[in-house]
Design a protein around this motif. Structure first.
Motif: not given
Length: 172
Positions: A2-6, A88-93, A152-157
């Motif tokens: 699981t990517d920590p920043i979804h 820009v991505p919208a992160l899971d609040r 997996a929908g994570g912000l990676m870089s």
């Protein structure tokens, strides 16, 4: 894994400001519809590296990233992936704990700490801050700044042209 920043979606964004100086390696500020509040995500590598991320409290849209302490260097090559511009991505609040009442909901705290692997590389004339280890499948780009997303929908870089960094951060 699981990517920590979804990432749960994307938001329109047309401008970005990139800064670097001898004291702060990298600051990136994305424009957008401003809300009255922001949520803060502190990313800490167990060994070295420290990043502060601000997101819009209403939409989860990424608004600011500050690389406070440079993480470890890795020799990592980026692959070419699909690109979407002016987003820009919208992160899971829901990464933040929320207090729910019958009338409203609000974050219990406006900030959270996440321990994760942080590294950086320099590839094809770009400085790349790696926020984990999953492979990229897509980039979102605003101006010179690219944000890498995993399958997996994570912000990676987060990456910028090397010329945007103060030269003191690029010395051996």
């Amino acid at each position: 894994m699981t990517d920590p920043i979804h990432v749960v979606g994307v938001e329109d964004c047309s401008t970005v400001l990139v800064r670097s100086d001898p004291w702060v390696p990298l600051t990136v500020v994305w424009s957008g519809a401003e809300s009255s509040a922001e949520l803060v995500l502190y990313l800490r590598d167990p060994h070295e590296g420290y990043v502060k991320v601000n997101v819009d409290a209403d939409s989860g849209a990424l608004r600011r990233l500050v690389l406070i302490h440079m993480p470890a260097f890795v020799d990592h090559q980026q692959q070419s992936v699909a690109l979407r511009e002016d987003l820009v991505p919208a992160l899971d609040r829901h990464m933040w704990p929320w207090k729910e009442t019958p009338d409203y909901s609000e974050p219990v705290h406006s900030y959270i700490d996440v321990r994760m692997r942080l590294t950086y590389s320099i590839t094809d004339g770009r400085f790349v801050l790696w926020l984990g280890e999953s492979e990229l499948v897509e980039w979102l780009q605003v101006g010179p700044v690219r944000l890498g997303l995993s399958g997996a929908g994570g912000l990676m870089s987060v990456d910028v042209p090397v010329g945007h960094l103060d030269e003191s951060w690029l010395e051996d």
